[in-house]
Design a protein around this motif. Structure first.
Motif, mmCIF file in Angstrom:
data_model
loop_
_atom_site.group_PDB
_atom_site.id
_atom_site.type_symbol
_atom_site.label_atom_id
_atom_site.label_comp_id
_atom_site.label_asym_id
_atom_site.label_seq_id
_atom_site.Cartn_x
_atom_site.Cartn_y
_atom_site.Cartn_z
ATOM 1 N N ALA A 174 0.829 -1.202 0.000
ATOM 2 C CA ALA A 174 0.000 0.000 0.000
ATOM 3 C C ALA A 174 0.865 1.255 0.000
ATOM 4 N N GLU A 175 1.944 1.227 0.761
ATOM 5 C CA GLU A 175 2.837 2.393 0.808
ATOM 6 C C GLU A 175 3.477 2.637 -0.549
ATOM 7 N N LEU A 176 3.931 1.579 -1.215
ATOM 8 C CA LEU A 176 4.544 1.734 -2.526
ATOM 9 C C LEU A 176 3.543 2.314 -3.530
ATOM 10 N N LEU A 177 2.287 1.911 -3.418
ATOM 11 C CA LEU A 177 1.257 2.369 -4.358
ATOM 12 C C LEU A 177 0.671 3.717 -3.955
ATOM 13 N N GLY A 178 1.070 4.228 -2.800
ATOM 14 C CA GLY A 178 0.544 5.504 -2.350
ATOM 15 C C GLY A 178 -0.883 5.427 -1.851
ATOM 16 N N LEU A 179 -1.273 4.259 -1.301
ATOM 17 C CA LEU A 179 -2.630 4.061 -0.807
ATOM 18 C C LEU A 179 -2.662 4.219 0.712
ATOM 19 N N ARG A 180 -3.638 4.979 1.199
ATOM 20 C CA ARG A 180 -3.823 5.091 2.640
ATOM 21 C C ARG A 180 -4.553 3.854 3.148
ATOM 22 N N ALA A 181 -4.001 3.223 4.162
ATOM 23 C CA ALA A 181 -4.530 1.944 4.630
ATOM 24 C C ALA A 181 -5.993 2.026 5.031
ATOM 25 N N ASP A 182 -6.416 3.156 5.617
ATOM 26 C CA ASP A 182 -7.774 3.266 6.118
ATOM 27 C C ASP A 182 -8.695 4.048 5.190
ATOM 28 N N ALA A 183 -8.256 4.282 3.956
ATOM 29 C CA ALA A 183 -9.076 5.057 3.013
ATOM 30 C C ALA A 183 -10.255 4.223 2.530
ATOM 31 N N ALA A 184 -11.275 4.909 2.025
ATOM 32 C CA ALA A 184 -12.399 4.243 1.378
ATOM 33 C C ALA A 184 -12.191 4.307 -0.134
ATOM 34 N N PHE A 185 -12.442 3.194 -0.802
ATOM 35 C CA PHE A 185 -12.192 3.089 -2.233
ATOM 36 C C PHE A 185 -13.486 2.734 -2.964
ATOM 37 N N GLU A 186 -13.510 3.017 -4.266
ATOM 38 C CA GLU A 186 -14.544 2.512 -5.158
ATOM 39 C C GLU A 186 -13.861 1.622 -6.190
ATOM 40 N N LEU A 187 -14.543 0.535 -6.559
ATOM 41 C CA LEU A 187 -13.902 -0.503 -7.373
ATOM 42 C C LEU A 187 -14.882 -0.995 -8.423
ATOM 43 N N VAL A 188 -14.341 -1.311 -9.604
ATOM 44 C CA VAL A 188 -15.158 -1.867 -10.674
ATOM 45 C C VAL A 188 -14.380 -2.975 -11.371
ATOM 46 N N ALA A 189 -15.073 -4.074 -11.657
ATOM 47 C CA ALA A 189 -14.504 -5.178 -12.435
ATOM 48 C C ALA A 189 -15.078 -5.105 -13.841
ATOM 49 N N LEU A 190 -14.185 -5.051 -14.832
ATOM 50 C CA LEU A 190 -14.597 -4.899 -16.223
ATOM 51 C C LEU A 190 -14.259 -6.153 -17.010
ATOM 52 N N PRO A 191 -15.170 -6.612 -17.860
ATOM 53 C CA PRO A 191 -14.861 -7.781 -18.690
ATOM 54 C C PRO A 191 -13.901 -7.406 -19.812
ATOM 55 N N GLY A 192 -13.073 -8.354 -20.219
ATOM 56 C CA GLY A 192 -12.181 -8.126 -21.351
ATOM 57 C C GLY A 192 -10.950 -7.346 -20.977
ATOM 58 N N ALA A 193 -10.059 -7.934 -20.181
ATOM 59 C CA ALA A 193 -8.855 -7.229 -19.727
ATOM 60 C C ALA A 193 -7.979 -6.787 -20.893
ATOM 61 N N ASP A 194 -8.052 -7.497 -22.031
ATOM 62 C CA ASP A 194 -7.226 -7.155 -23.190
ATOM 63 C C ASP A 194 -7.860 -6.089 -24.073
ATOM 64 N N ASP A 195 -9.062 -5.669 -23.742
ATOM 65 C CA ASP A 195 -9.745 -4.647 -24.541
ATOM 66 C C ASP A 195 -8.999 -3.320 -24.387
ATOM 67 N N LEU A 219 -10.416 -2.025 -11.722
ATOM 68 C CA LEU A 219 -10.025 -0.629 -11.544
ATOM 69 C C LEU A 219 -10.510 -0.166 -10.178
ATOM 70 N N PHE A 220 -9.656 0.563 -9.478
ATOM 71 C CA PHE A 220 -10.090 1.087 -8.186
ATOM 72 C C PHE A 220 -9.379 2.402 -7.916
ATOM 73 N N ARG A 221 -9.981 3.194 -7.066
ATOM 74 C CA ARG A 221 -9.374 4.452 -6.656
ATOM 75 C C ARG A 221 -10.010 4.899 -5.346
#
Length: 394
Positions: A174-195, A219-221
């Motif tokens: 998480a530290e390497l990615l710059g993510l706060r451990a206690d943050a709230a995120f939104e996430l989506v799974a998309l079909p077709g990773a090669d698209d 994808l998440f942020r």
């Protein structure tokens, strides 16, 4: 080699190196990157003197090709590692050349001007060779560093989304990615990773990170913490969404949930957990009740396919709103028609859709998607891959 006057001119420049260094440092101090103190002063001075030495050696007969090439390569790689931009670095190199050219002019005046002119092509060749070497080394090191950063980020993402990552490794990732451990995120799974559109979407969504899991792109942020802040279309993409993931430690479970939602619903529309909950549970439960579905839905499977399709259309509309009038409006029929169909549905299946338990059974067990009610008359026991993913809510 040119005549004896050329070495004399170079010796004059060599004796003038302290003045060259002062000119160089004064001009370099105005350049972004160097002016910000990114490079230590002693490093700059040492490198400048070394560069002037390389220039003069190459302009004369004393060039050690291996040594000078090593100096150019080490300088380019070092500046890349120190975080210089390529434009800042190459402007510093150009300052080197300008200072050297002025020194050559001073040394040639007044008696060796012709000698300087005669060696103009030689000077240009040395300048071009040096610039090419340091730039190539800089770019090569930059590409290597970028690849290393990508690899490190990919490994960190893999640790974040692995189900068995220990807390210490998760915190480091998480530290390497710059993510706060206690943050709230939104996430989506998309079909077709090669698209290719997935990569475009990832770039368009501010702050989003991309993790590829087989044929699915996740994808998440971090969520915008401002009250009432909109998700900027992040959750409008066709796929399965989890709108609030509480903390980095929950991302792996959220991704697994989104992937399961994607499988259950097909990912052809933006689908939240609430919207996809019924097909998700149905996909899990359908195999458990095969052979015993009559205990849940009565004579559903014995009804003609056309009748089941009409019932399914009505049930889908009714469970969306729970309103007879809204159902009638959706289907463009009279409300009495809806009453009759629901009563007939209850007679056929034993399920009263006004009773929450029975409505849940209908949603989870019956193939209510229009694509799942085919002419074959096959019921739950014959559900195939397409039937396992009904669209039961909107």
């Amino acid at each position: 080699m040119t005549g004896s006057a050329w070495p004399v001119l170079l010796d004059r420049v060599r004796s003038d190196i302290p003045a060259l260094l002062a000119d160089f440092l004064a001009e370099l101090a105005q350049l972004d990157g160097y002016a910000a103190g990114l490079i230590p002063a002693d490093d700059i001075e040492r490198t400048a003197v070394g560069a002037f030495d390389i220039f003069l050696a190459r302009l004369g007969d004393a060039d050690d090709a291996e040594r000078s090439a090593r100096f150019s390569g080490e300088l380019g790689r070092k500046r890349a590692r120190q975080g210089m931009r390529i434009d800042q670095f190459m402007e510093g190199v150009r300052i080197n050349f300008r200072v050297l050219w002025r020194a050559l002019h001073r040394a040639a005046d007044p008696d060796l001007v012709d000698e300087l002119v005669a060696n103009g092509e030689r000077i240009l060749g040395v300048v071009e060779r040096y610039a090419t070497e340091v730039q190539a080394a800089f770019l090569e090191e930059s590409q290597l560093m970028a690849q290393q950063r990508r690899t490190a980020r990919e490994r960190a993402l893999a640790r974040v989304f692995a189900s068995d990552t220990d807390p210490a490794s998760l915190a480091a990732a998480a530290e390497l990615l710059g993510l706060r451990a206690d943050a709230a995120f939104e996430l989506v799974a998309l079909p077709g990773a090669d698209d290719p559109r997935v990569a475009v979407t990832a770039q368009a969504w501010r702050g989003a990170l991309l993790h590829v899991d087989g044929d699915v792109a996740v994808l998440f942020r971090e969520r915008d913490a401002r009250p009432g802040a909109e998700p900027d279309g992040f959750l409008a993409q066709d796929g399965a969404h989890v709108s609030e993931v509480r903390g980095v430690a929950a991302l792996a479970r959220a991704a697994a949930l989104a992937r399961a939602l994607l499988t259950a619903t097909g990912g052809t529309a933006p689908t939240s957990l609430r919207e996809g909950f019924a097909p998700l549970l149905r996909a899990e439960a359908v195999s458990l009740v095969v052979g015993f579905e009559h205990e849940l839905v009565g004579g559903w499977h014995a009804a003609p396919a056309e009748e089941r399709e009409r019932f399914a259309e009505t049930v889908r509309a009714f469970v969306r709103s729970g309103s007879i009038q809204a159902t009638a409006d959706d289907l463009f029929v009279h409300r009495n028609t809806v009453f009759k169909r629901l009563r007939a549905f209850t007679s056929l299946t034993g399920l009263d859709l006004t009773v929450p338990r029975d409505a849940a059974i209908a949603l989870l067990v019956l193939p209510l998607g229009s694509a799942t009610v085919g002419p074959s008359g096959v019921g739950l026991a014959g559900v195939g891959p397409a039937d396992a993913n009904p669209v039961v809510s909107e």
